[in-house]
Write a protein that holds these residues in place. Structure first.
Motif, mmCIF file in Angstrom:
data_model
loop_
_atom_site.group_PDB
_atom_site.id
_atom_site.type_symbol
_atom_site.label_atom_id
_atom_site.label_comp_id
_atom_site.label_asym_id
_atom_site.label_seq_id
_atom_site.Cartn_x
_atom_site.Cartn_y
_atom_site.Cartn_z
ATOM 1 N N ASN A 58 10.365 -2.333 -12.676
ATOM 2 C CA ASN A 58 10.558 -2.543 -11.246
ATOM 3 C C ASN A 58 11.121 -1.323 -10.536
ATOM 4 O O ASN A 58 10.968 -1.186 -9.341
ATOM 5 C CB ASN A 58 11.480 -3.731 -11.008
ATOM 6 C CG ASN A 58 10.845 -5.021 -11.449
ATOM 7 O OD1 ASN A 58 9.632 -5.128 -11.508
ATOM 8 N ND2 ASN A 58 11.668 -6.001 -11.775
ATOM 9 N N GLY B 117 9.124 4.526 -9.266
ATOM 10 C CA GLY B 117 8.544 4.848 -7.968
ATOM 11 C C GLY B 117 7.135 5.394 -8.104
ATOM 12 O O GLY B 117 6.607 5.602 -9.202
ATOM 13 N N ALA B 118 6.500 5.649 -6.963
ATOM 14 C CA ALA B 118 5.119 6.133 -6.941
ATOM 15 C C ALA B 118 5.014 7.529 -7.563
ATOM 16 O O ALA B 118 4.095 7.810 -8.337
ATOM 17 C CB ALA B 118 4.596 6.150 -5.516
ATOM 18 N N LEU B 119 5.979 8.395 -7.241
ATOM 19 C CA LEU B 119 5.946 9.753 -7.790
ATOM 20 C C LEU B 119 6.116 9.738 -9.305
ATOM 21 O O LEU B 119 5.436 10.484 -10.027
ATOM 22 C CB LEU B 119 7.039 10.606 -7.129
ATOM 23 C CG LEU B 119 7.094 12.069 -7.538
ATOM 24 C CD1 LEU B 119 5.783 12.764 -7.163
ATOM 25 C CD2 LEU B 119 8.261 12.767 -6.895
ATOM 26 N N GLU B 120 6.989 8.876 -9.802
ATOM 27 C CA GLU B 120 7.194 8.770 -11.250
ATOM 28 C C GLU B 120 5.951 8.228 -11.942
ATOM 29 O O GLU B 120 5.586 8.659 -13.038
ATOM 30 C CB GLU B 120 8.400 7.886 -11.545
ATOM 31 C CG GLU B 120 9.707 8.494 -11.056
ATOM 32 C CD GLU B 120 10.828 7.486 -11.026
ATOM 33 O OE1 GLU B 120 10.536 6.275 -10.963
ATOM 34 O OE2 GLU B 120 11.988 7.910 -11.054
ATOM 35 N N LEU B 121 5.269 7.269 -11.304
ATOM 36 C CA LEU B 121 4.050 6.704 -11.874
ATOM 37 C C LEU B 121 2.942 7.759 -11.945
ATOM 38 O O LEU B 121 2.237 7.868 -12.958
ATOM 39 C CB LEU B 121 3.600 5.504 -11.045
ATOM 40 C CG LEU B 121 2.444 4.688 -11.612
ATOM 41 C CD1 LEU B 121 2.810 4.099 -12.955
ATOM 42 C CD2 LEU B 121 2.057 3.592 -10.642
ATOM 43 N N VAL B 122 2.794 8.539 -10.887
ATOM 44 C CA VAL B 122 1.792 9.612 -10.885
ATOM 45 C C VAL B 122 2.113 10.634 -11.973
ATOM 46 O O VAL B 122 1.226 11.112 -12.684
ATOM 47 C CB VAL B 122 1.727 10.278 -9.484
ATOM 48 C CG1 VAL B 122 0.900 11.549 -9.511
ATOM 49 C CG2 VAL B 122 1.170 9.302 -8.467
ATOM 50 N N THR B 123 3.384 10.959 -12.138
ATOM 51 C CA THR B 123 3.800 11.898 -13.184
ATOM 52 C C THR B 123 3.457 11.365 -14.565
ATOM 53 O O THR B 123 2.973 12.106 -15.434
ATOM 54 C CB THR B 123 5.313 12.176 -13.077
ATOM 55 O OG1 THR B 123 5.614 12.621 -11.758
ATOM 56 C CG2 THR B 123 5.748 13.216 -14.076
#
Length: 158
Positions: free
Chosen positions: A3, A6-12
């Motif tokens: 949960n 974040g979006a940036l962590e998911l893209v990474t």
């Protein structure tokens, strides 16, 4: 489960997975990981069902989340609230009265003079300052202490 990603962590994570496994092996790795997670969930569900069946019919409503201490205590108190008399205790406890009693005892007033002198200040006891809401402010000290309130001066102590 994830949960707080974040979006940036998911893209990474996606870019890192593509670099580590390569674009041709990545779909196979995702399938293997999802199959593994599904098997772990099935194993855990089967283990719970086996435990419930071994415990017998008297534990048919047993829930594993009840093993969490907070939830267990909350459930037990809510079921037995009437037996323990908690409603009576809650209704009889008056926090404002208790605080005023403590303030009166700290300032040297007994209950008889506190109720009769509700708006007046005693000449020997320091007066409580009133806050805008009309309650006593226990943190604010009187501006000048009375002569009787000062401790005696001890020259040997300094």
């Amino acid at each position: 489960m994830f949960n707080d990603i974040g979006a940036l962590e998911l893209v990474t994570l996606v870019i890192l997975a593509v670099l580590v496994f390569g674009p041709d092996k990545l779909p196979k790795v995702i399938q293997d990981v999802s199959r593994f997670i599904r098997k772990v969930r099935e194993f855990s569900d089967n283990a719970k069902e086996d435990i419930r069946s071994e415990l017998g019919p008297e534990f048919k409503d047993f829930d594993f989340e009840d093993l969490n201490p907070k939830k267990f205590v909350r459930k037990q108190l809510s079921e037995h609230e009437d037996d323990l008399g908690l409603k009576e205790i809650r209704s009889s406890f008056n926090l404002k009265k208790e605080i005023n009693d403590v303030a009166d005892s700290v300032h040297g007033r007994n209950e008889d003079t506190a109720s009769s002198d509700s708006g007046t200040a005693d000449s020997t006891a320091p007066s409580l300052t009133k806050s805008p809401s009309g309650t006593s402010d226990l943190l604010k000290k009187p501006e000048r202490p009375q002569q009787a309130d000062r401790p005696p001066f001890d020259a040997d102590a300094t």
